[in-house]
Design a protein around this motif. Sequence first.
Motif, PDB file in Angstrom:
ATOM      1  N   GLY A 168      10.011   3.788   7.034  1.00 54.83           N
ATOM      2  CA  GLY A 168       9.958   4.749   5.928  1.00 54.83           C
ATOM      3  C   GLY A 168       9.471   4.104   4.650  1.00 54.83           C
ATOM      4  N   ALA A 169       9.879   2.880   4.394  1.00 54.56           N
ATOM      5  CA  ALA A 169       9.431   2.184   3.177  1.00 54.56           C
ATOM      6  C   ALA A 169       7.929   1.904   3.235  1.00 54.56           C
ATOM      7  N   GLY A 170       7.403   1.579   4.387  1.00 56.87           N
ATOM      8  CA  GLY A 170       5.959   1.333   4.511  1.00 56.87           C
ATOM      9  C   GLY A 170       5.149   2.585   4.273  1.00 56.87           C
ATOM     10  N   ALA A 171       5.655   3.709   4.739  1.00 58.70           N
ATOM     11  CA  ALA A 171       4.937   4.971   4.547  1.00 58.70           C
ATOM     12  C   ALA A 171       4.905   5.346   3.062  1.00 58.70           C
ATOM     13  N   ALA A 172       6.019   5.135   2.372  1.00 53.68           N
ATOM     14  CA  ALA A 172       6.072   5.457   0.935  1.00 53.68           C
ATOM     15  C   ALA A 172       5.118   4.572   0.151  1.00 53.68           C
ATOM     16  N   ALA A 173       5.020   3.309   0.506  1.00 53.83           N
ATOM     17  CA  ALA A 173       4.101   2.416  -0.197  1.00 53.83           C
ATOM     18  C   ALA A 173       2.657   2.816   0.031  1.00 53.83           C
ATOM     19  N   ALA A 174       2.345   3.239   1.245  1.00 52.91           N
ATOM     20  CA  ALA A 174       0.968   3.686   1.538  1.00 52.91           C
ATOM     21  C   ALA A 174       0.628   4.927   0.741  1.00 52.91           C
ATOM     22  N   ALA A 175       1.597   5.841   0.647  1.00 56.03           N
ATOM     23  CA  ALA A 175       1.352   7.060  -0.139  1.00 56.03           C
ATOM     24  C   ALA A 175       1.157   6.732  -1.607  1.00 56.03           C
ATOM     25  N   SER A 176       1.916   5.794  -2.108  1.00 58.25           N
ATOM     26  CA  SER A 176       1.795   5.410  -3.523  1.00 58.25           C
ATOM     27  C   SER A 176       0.436   4.785  -3.801  1.00 58.25           C
ATOM     28  N   ARG A 177      -0.033   3.947  -2.901  1.00 59.69           N
ATOM     29  CA  ARG A 177      -1.341   3.322  -3.081  1.00 59.69           C
ATOM     30  C   ARG A 177      -2.456   4.367  -3.024  1.00 59.69           C
ATOM     31  N   ALA A 178      -2.313   5.316  -2.140  1.00 58.74           N
ATOM     32  CA  ALA A 178      -3.340   6.368  -2.031  1.00 58.74           C
ATOM     33  C   ALA A 178      -3.369   7.229  -3.292  1.00 58.74           C
ATOM     34  N   ALA A 179      -2.195   7.570  -3.802  1.00 56.62           N
ATOM     35  CA  ALA A 179      -2.137   8.380  -5.030  1.00 56.62           C
ATOM     36  C   ALA A 179      -2.748   7.614  -6.200  1.00 56.62           C
ATOM     37  N   GLY A 180      -2.457   6.319  -6.273  1.00 55.95           N
ATOM     38  CA  GLY A 180      -3.041   5.523  -7.355  1.00 55.95           C
ATOM     39  C   GLY A 180      -4.549   5.462  -7.263  1.00 55.95           C
ATOM     40  N   ALA A 181      -5.052   5.331  -6.032  1.00 56.88           N
ATOM     41  CA  ALA A 181      -6.500   5.299  -5.872  1.00 56.88           C
ATOM     42  C   ALA A 181      -7.142   6.615  -6.283  1.00 56.88           C
TER      43      ALA A 181
END
Length: 317
Positions: free
Chosen positions: A28-41
């Motif tokens: 779950g933590a990995g998925a949240a980090a991926a979503a955060s990186r995508a939103a930042g991009a």
Amino acid sequence: MAQKFKEAFQKMAQNMPKGGGGGGPSRGAGAAAAASRAAGALIMAGGLSYGAFNSVYTVDGGHRAVVFNRIIGMKDNVYNEGLNFNIPWFEWPVIYDIRTRPVNLQTLTGSKDLQMVTIGIRVLHRPDPNHLVWIYRHLGENYDARILPSLMNECAKAVVARYDANELLTKREQVSLTISQELKERAGLFNVLLEDVAITHLAFSPEYAKAVEAKQVAQQDAARAKYIVLGAIQEKKTIITKARGEAESAELIGQAVKKNPGFMKLRRIDAAKEIADIVTGSGNKVYLNADSLLLNLLGDADDKFEKGVGNKGWMRS
């Protein structure tokens, strides 16, 4: 733009695997980090797109631009036609049309002799391209509506008050030139250039128009009477000259008869010719004796005439 970011983020969240049994907290933590990186991009891409779109602007032909900066205020430069750059959000351009435009004004004023005059003025104007920053600071974008009506009204009234009503018609070119000079001088104080000033309408009150018409009619009647008098004088001279000519002619005829009685014979022959021509041209038949034709067929008319002249003393020497 923000709505697009929101929709993209929602799609990404839907495609992410839901947390469940075997992955545990790390998954779950990995998925949240991926979503955060995508939103930042996505946010960074949107910001770059916004900056690229708003960092350039185009100045069309016949226009100039000045730029306002949120930190330093108005920049001193005037930007020419074509593609120009600015800092998004911190700066934005103000476009001015520097092409010549017309302004019309019609006002009611009084002349020097207190006659009410309606005068219409047309002005061709444009802003000074080298002082657009000053114009924006002091007058704004609608500079012409702020200053030109009052200036045109004041200059027109001031100039018209210097001339009589008749002079406004006879010296119209001079009046227009004076208004133009004063308007250009006053508008130059506001960095507005005037290309041309013209009087398009000039009308007087109905009472003055009627008075002028009555004056013209009276002048025409006076001129007509003058010509009638001159004609009568010439006719009088003609009659006198004709009378003098007839008197002199009678005197000359008398002298000719006195000196030579044959002159009367010649005149009688001429008269007989005229009578004969008239009778010949008539369609009627006319019977005349020789005495009616003034012809001496019997030979005694000349003797009678000479005796009559002798009895009256014309043949006396």
